[in-house]
Design a protein around this motif. Structure first.
Motif, PDB file in Angstrom:
ATOM      1  N   VAL A  11       0.755  -1.351   0.481  1.00 41.19           N
ATOM      2  CA  VAL A  11      -0.396   0.151   0.159  1.00 41.19           C
ATOM      3  C   VAL A  11       0.578   1.220  -0.432  1.00 41.19           C
ATOM      4  N   GLN A  12       2.196   1.069   1.380  1.00 42.78           N
ATOM      5  CA  GLN A  12       2.843   2.571   0.938  1.00 42.78           C
ATOM      6  C   GLN A  12       3.212   2.696  -0.585  1.00 42.78           C
ATOM      7  N   VAL A  13       3.922   1.630  -1.500  1.00 41.38           N
ATOM      8  CA  VAL A  13       4.156   2.216  -3.285  1.00 41.38           C
ATOM      9  C   VAL A  13       2.980   2.545  -3.566  1.00 41.38           C
ATOM     10  N   ILE A  14       1.827   2.687  -3.190  1.00 40.97           N
ATOM     11  CA  ILE A  14       0.446   2.310  -4.708  1.00 40.97           C
ATOM     12  C   ILE A  14       0.362   3.868  -3.921  1.00 40.97           C
ATOM     13  N   THR A  15       0.248   4.090  -2.425  1.00 42.17           N
ATOM     14  CA  THR A  15      -0.571   5.912  -2.045  1.00 42.17           C
ATOM     15  C   THR A  15       0.547   6.851  -2.366  1.00 42.17           C
ATOM     16  N   LYS A  19       0.174  10.044  -4.872  1.00 41.20           N
ATOM     17  CA  LYS A  19       1.178  11.343  -4.162  1.00 41.20           C
ATOM     18  C   LYS A  19       1.866  11.793  -5.580  1.00 41.20           C
ATOM     19  N   TYR A  20       2.904  11.255  -5.427  1.00 34.80           N
ATOM     20  CA  TYR A  20       4.031  11.896  -6.916  1.00 34.80           C
ATOM     21  C   TYR A  20       3.428  12.193  -7.987  1.00 34.80           C
ATOM     22  N   ASP A  25       1.294  16.638 -11.531  1.00 28.13           N
ATOM     23  CA  ASP A  25       0.511  16.754 -12.237  1.00 28.13           C
ATOM     24  C   ASP A  25      -0.199  18.311 -12.293  1.00 28.13           C
ATOM     25  N   LYS A  26       0.968  18.909 -13.406  1.00 30.46           N
ATOM     26  CA  LYS A  26       1.006  20.661 -12.954  1.00 30.46           C
ATOM     27  C   LYS A  26      -0.140  21.699 -12.796  1.00 30.46           C
ATOM     28  N   ASN A  27      -0.838  21.247 -13.829  1.00 30.59           N
ATOM     29  CA  ASN A  27      -2.327  21.765 -14.130  1.00 30.59           C
ATOM     30  C   ASN A  27      -2.975  21.259 -13.296  1.00 30.59           C
ATOM     31  N   ARG A  28      -3.175  19.727 -13.408  1.00 31.56           N
ATOM     32  CA  ARG A  28      -4.561  19.490 -11.568  1.00 31.56           C
ATOM     33  C   ARG A  28      -5.026  19.037 -12.466  1.00 31.56           C
ATOM     34  N   ASN A  29      -5.405  18.217 -13.864  1.00 36.04           N
ATOM     35  CA  ASN A  29      -6.585  17.411 -14.491  1.00 36.04           C
ATOM     36  C   ASN A  29      -6.499  16.099 -14.506  1.00 36.04           C
ATOM     37  N   GLY A  30      -5.876  15.751 -14.026  1.00 38.35           N
ATOM     38  CA  GLY A  30      -5.596  14.365 -13.501  1.00 38.35           C
ATOM     39  C   GLY A  30      -4.880  13.468 -14.459  1.00 38.35           C
ATOM     40  N   LEU A  37       4.443   9.088 -16.964  1.00 35.78           N
ATOM     41  CA  LEU A  37       3.664   7.595 -15.779  1.00 35.78           C
ATOM     42  C   LEU A  37       5.014   6.372 -15.443  1.00 35.78           C
ATOM     43  N   LYS A  38       5.286   6.623 -17.060  1.00 35.97           N
ATOM     44  CA  LYS A  38       7.156   5.860 -17.219  1.00 35.97           C
ATOM     45  C   LYS A  38       7.867   6.630 -16.232  1.00 35.97           C
ATOM     46  N   GLU A  39       8.001   7.601 -16.109  1.00 33.38           N
ATOM     47  CA  GLU A  39       9.113   8.207 -15.049  1.00 33.38           C
ATOM     48  C   GLU A  39       8.945   8.162 -13.698  1.00 33.38           C
ATOM     49  N   GLY A  40       7.343   8.089 -13.222  1.00 29.94           N
ATOM     50  CA  GLY A  40       7.169   8.004 -11.520  1.00 29.94           C
ATOM     51  C   GLY A  40       7.258   6.292 -11.464  1.00 29.94           C
ATOM     52  N   LEU A  41       7.459   5.170 -12.086  1.00 26.78           N
ATOM     53  CA  LEU A  41       6.990   4.532 -12.310  1.00 26.78           C
ATOM     54  C   LEU A  41       8.395   3.546 -11.812  1.00 26.78           C
ATOM     55  N   LYS A  42       9.378   4.537 -12.412  1.00 27.55           N
ATOM     56  CA  LYS A  42      11.265   4.499 -12.611  1.00 27.55           C
ATOM     57  C   LYS A  42      10.994   4.838 -11.351  1.00 27.55           C
ATOM     58  N   VAL A  43      10.743   5.776 -10.522  1.00 22.81           N
ATOM     59  CA  VAL A  43      11.036   6.086  -9.257  1.00 22.81           C
ATOM     60  C   VAL A  43      10.922   5.403  -8.357  1.00 22.81           C
TER      61      VAL A  43
END
Length: 116
Positions: A11-15, A19-20, A25-30, A37-43
């Motif tokens: 759960v910690q990775v998912i939350t 959050k990441y 998401d600079k313009n907050r559009n979701g 997406l690829k960078e987030g998965l890599k982080v």
């Protein structure tokens, strides 16, 4: 395979991933670009082989735009909440919406919840 790997991480990775995604998401559009997406998965050390990532992108990108809804990504990985969790959320919401308006302003949330 990706879904099972992600579920095992907890759960910690998912939350943290959610959050990441909200932070980048600079313009907050979701929505996220393919590179975001690829960078987030890599982080979060969730590297996916390029072929598998392309398949994942095609599944998530059903509108054929250049972005995916990261809420849909989360639902695609974890599915809907089970009935127990849904009931718990409904009960909490009913307590927060004490005026029975169907919406809860932040001021009312602050009266009932302290995140400390």
């Amino acid at each position: 395979i990706f879904r099972e790997t992600l579920k095992k991480r907890g759960v910690q990775v998912i939350t943290g991933l959610g959050k990441y995604f909200r932070q980048i998401d600079k313009n907050r559009n979701g929505f996220l670009s393919q590179s975001a997406l690829k960078e987030g998965l890599k982080v979060f050390h969730l590297e996916v082989p390029e072929g598998d990532f392309e398949s994942l992108w095609l599944i998530l990108n059903d509108s054929k735009s250049d972005k995916v809804d990261y809420g849909e990504f989360t639902r695609a990985i974890f599915g809907e909440m089970n009935e127990y969790r849904k009931a718990f959320v409904r009960k909490a919401y009913m307590k927060l919406d004490f005026n029975k308006t169907g919406s809860v302003p932040m001021v009312d949330v602050r009266k009932c919840y302290c995140a400390k």
